[in-house]
Scaffold this motif. Structure first.
Motif, short mmCIF file in Angstrom:
data_model
loop_
_atom_site.label_atom_id
_atom_site.label_comp_id
_atom_site.label_asym_id
_atom_site.label_seq_id
_atom_site.Cartn_x
_atom_site.Cartn_y
_atom_site.Cartn_z
N ALA A 160 -0.88 9.99 46.24
CA ALA A 160 -0.24 8.93 47.02
C ALA A 160 -0.99 7.60 46.87
CB ALA A 160 -0.18 9.33 48.49
N TRP A 161 -2.31 7.65 46.91
CA TRP A 161 -3.08 6.43 46.75
C TRP A 161 -2.96 5.87 45.34
CZ3 TRP A 161 -4.61 3.40 50.44
CH2 TRP A 161 -4.88 3.92 51.71
N LEU A 162 -2.88 6.73 44.34
CA LEU A 162 -2.68 6.26 42.97
C LEU A 162 -1.33 5.57 42.81
CD1 LEU A 162 -4.16 9.28 40.95
CD2 LEU A 162 -5.15 6.98 41.17
N ILE A 163 -0.30 6.12 43.48
CA ILE A 163 1.01 5.48 43.43
C ILE A 163 0.96 4.12 44.12
CG2 ILE A 163 3.39 5.67 44.27
CD1 ILE A 163 3.18 8.68 43.84
N THR A 166 11.09 -4.30 42.75
CA THR A 166 11.84 -3.12 43.18
C THR A 166 11.04 -1.85 42.98
OG1 THR A 166 13.94 -4.22 42.64
CG2 THR A 166 13.97 -1.81 42.85
N MET A 167 10.41 -1.73 41.82
CA MET A 167 9.59 -0.55 41.55
C MET A 167 8.39 -0.50 42.48
SD MET A 167 10.83 1.49 39.33
CE MET A 167 9.37 2.42 38.89
N ALA A 168 7.80 -1.66 42.74
CA ALA A 168 6.65 -1.70 43.65
C ALA A 168 7.05 -1.24 45.05
CB ALA A 168 6.07 -3.11 43.69
N THR A 169 8.22 -1.68 45.49
CA THR A 169 8.70 -1.28 46.82
C THR A 169 8.95 0.22 46.88
OG1 THR A 169 9.72 -3.45 47.18
CG2 THR A 169 10.53 -1.61 48.52
N ALA A 170 9.61 0.74 45.83
CA ALA A 170 9.89 2.18 45.78
C ALA A 170 8.59 2.99 45.77
CB ALA A 170 10.74 2.52 44.56
N ALA A 171 7.61 2.51 45.00
CA ALA A 171 6.32 3.21 44.93
C ALA A 171 5.61 3.19 46.27
CB ALA A 171 5.45 2.59 43.84
N PHE A 172 5.69 2.04 46.95
CA PHE A 172 5.00 1.91 48.24
C PHE A 172 5.63 2.84 49.28
CE2 PHE A 172 3.73 -0.40 52.13
CZ PHE A 172 2.37 -0.49 51.88
N ILE A 173 6.95 2.91 49.31
CA ILE A 173 7.63 3.82 50.23
C ILE A 173 7.29 5.26 49.89
CG2 ILE A 173 9.90 4.65 50.98
CD1 ILE A 173 10.92 1.78 50.62
N SER A 174 7.20 5.57 48.59
CA SER A 174 6.83 6.93 48.17
C SER A 174 5.43 7.31 48.65
CB SER A 174 6.90 7.04 46.64
OG SER A 174 8.21 6.80 46.18
N THR A 175 4.54 6.34 48.70
CA THR A 175 3.18 6.59 49.21
C THR A 175 3.23 7.10 50.64
OG1 THR A 175 2.20 4.91 47.76
CG2 THR A 175 0.96 5.52 49.73
#
Length: 448
Positions: free
Chosen positions: A304-307, A319-328
């Motif tokens: 999660a921290w790597l994402i 958009t990808m940054a937002t998706a990655a942050f929500i995935s964290t």
């Protein structure tokens, strides 16, 4: 579990859910309320949040002994009434002294309730049902917080202080409902913790905890397995909960360029994963070793921290940054769902029967310390030291794995895998003289 224990447990869980529902109305908006709605400034809002945490640190060292001497029920009722007074006073606060005093009452009351509720769940469960009971408590608490936050968000209006007063009145009322529901509970005699205490991690060690004179913090500190669990708990809460609304939020907005409104979506994703996955996860982890499950959480959180680190690089666009942050946040939720049926029941299973309240209070104190230190360390790092921040918490997550595996060596087979206790009872009932079956004494011995 007897019928009386089951009835008491249902009332305890219902009261717990309703109080969490009330908390959800105000927790996301406390800073905004003090700083902007009451126009007391950011520094006062920060002081209010600090006093809220400090009050918990002040009362928790004394709470456990009161629980063990007087029982958890009067402590829970007293804490709920105190929290209700604090919530109502906060809704009426218009000055710095009243806001700070209200925060102290609210923080002390909610802090006292935590170990009291945990002890009531222990008393109303058996080693075979305790894992599911704590998982249910965690599920209902998150569901209540999520629903309360959603409804509160629809009612709140920064231009109308009265709308915030309504939120705090709802919170105060829910605490009183918890006190009323708890007051109707007929507590059974404390169930034998079964996997614990009198045998402990090593028969000599835990019996020495109880026999060392007056039980207290010093006795608990001589229980090496419990000390290791407290260290592990500090790292868990520091690396996860202590970063949610401080360091990780600062990192997301500063490094990843996340819109502040996305933080609410990320927290909602975290809660949704817990609510949806909790009982699926429970079914999967119940037969497994607790230490291995906790170790797996460390690996999941490292990912999660790597994402989150990838989100901060910004190479895939916003958009990808937002998706990655929500995935964290979603992965953190998965880890939390795995921890709820493992860590809290393990505290109870390590405790001698006469010190269950003190063990629960001691662990709650560790949690509060982590929640106090976490934002102080993570906030500045997340805002300015983006690379070191991610590396630091990847390492903290991996240390969870290491600490969990080390803890597993100090646990008895039944403490690490409570399902063995149920299996041994089935064997004893149907094949009492079967050759080679493990005796309860063998199951209570430390793993080699």
């Amino acid at each position: 579990m007897t019928r009386a224990m089951g009835a008491a447990m249902r009332r305890i869980q219902a009261g717990n859910a309703l109080s969490a529902f009330g908390l959800g109305f105000t927790v996301p908006y406390l800073y905004v309320y003090v700083a902007q709605v009451r126009d007391l400034g950011a520094s006062t809002a920060g002081a209010v949040l600090a006093v809220f945490a400090l009050a918990a640190l002040v009362v928790l060292p004394f709470t456990g002994r009161v629980i063990d001497r007087r029982g958890p029920l009067p402590v829970l009722v007293g804490g709920a009434v105190l929290a209700s007074v604090g919530a109502l006073a906060m809704g009426l606060s218009g000055s710095v002294p009243t806001a700070v005093l209200s925060a102290a009452l609210l923080g002390a009351g909610t802090a006292v309730m935590q170990p009291a509720l945990a002890t009531m769940i222990v008393w109303c469960s058996t080693p075979a049902t305790r894992t599911r009971a704590f998982a249910t408590q965690f599920f209902l608490a998150n569901l209540g917080l999520g629903v309360g936050g959603l409804i509160g968000g629809q009612l709140v209006d920064e231009s109308r202080p009265g709308s915030f007063l309504l939120l705090f009145c709802v919170e105060a009322a829910m605490f009183l409902v918890l006190a009323a529901v708890a007051g109707t509970v007929r507590m059974p005699r404390p169930a034998d913790t079964g996997t614990t205490g009198t045998t402990g991690t090593t028969g000599v060690e835990a019996s020495g905890v109880e026999a060392s004179g007056r039980p207290g913090l010093r006795s608990m500190l001589r229980h090496r397995a419990m000390v290791q669990l407290c260290v592990l708990g500090f790292v868990v809460f520091f690396a996860c909960y202590g970063q949610f609304e401080s360091g990780l939020a600062a990192y997301g907005t500063e490094a990843a360029g996340i819109d502040p409104s996305t933080l609410g979506i990320a927290l909602a994703a975290n809660t949704a994963v817990i609510v949806i996955a909790q009982f699926v996860v429970l079914r999967l982890v119940e037969p497994l070793r607790r230490s291995r499950v906790i170790a797996a959480v460390g690996l999941i959180w490292a990912v999660a921290w790597l994402i989150a680190g990838y989100a901060g690089l910004g190479e895939g666009g916003r958009t990808m940054a937002t998706a990655a942050f929500i995935s964290t946040y979603a992965l953190f939720g998965l880890g939390e769902a795995m921890l709820s049926p493992t860590v809290a029941p393990l505290v109870a299973d390590l405790a001698p029967p006469s010190m269950i309240g003190q063990y629960n209070s001691g662990f709650a104190l560790v949690k509060q310390l982590a929640l106090a230190v976490g934002p102080a360390v993570g906030g500045p790092m997340g805002a300015s030291l983006h690379g070191p921040y991610i590396v630091t918490f990847v390492l903290f997550s991996l240390s969870i794995t290491v600490l969990a595996l080390r803890l597993g060596r100090r646990l008895t087979p039944v403490q690490d895998r409570p399902s063995l206790l149920s299996a041994s009872r089935v064997v004893a009932r149907h094949t009492p003289e079967a050759a080679g079956s493990e005796s309860p004494e063998a199951l209570a011995s430390p793993a080699r």
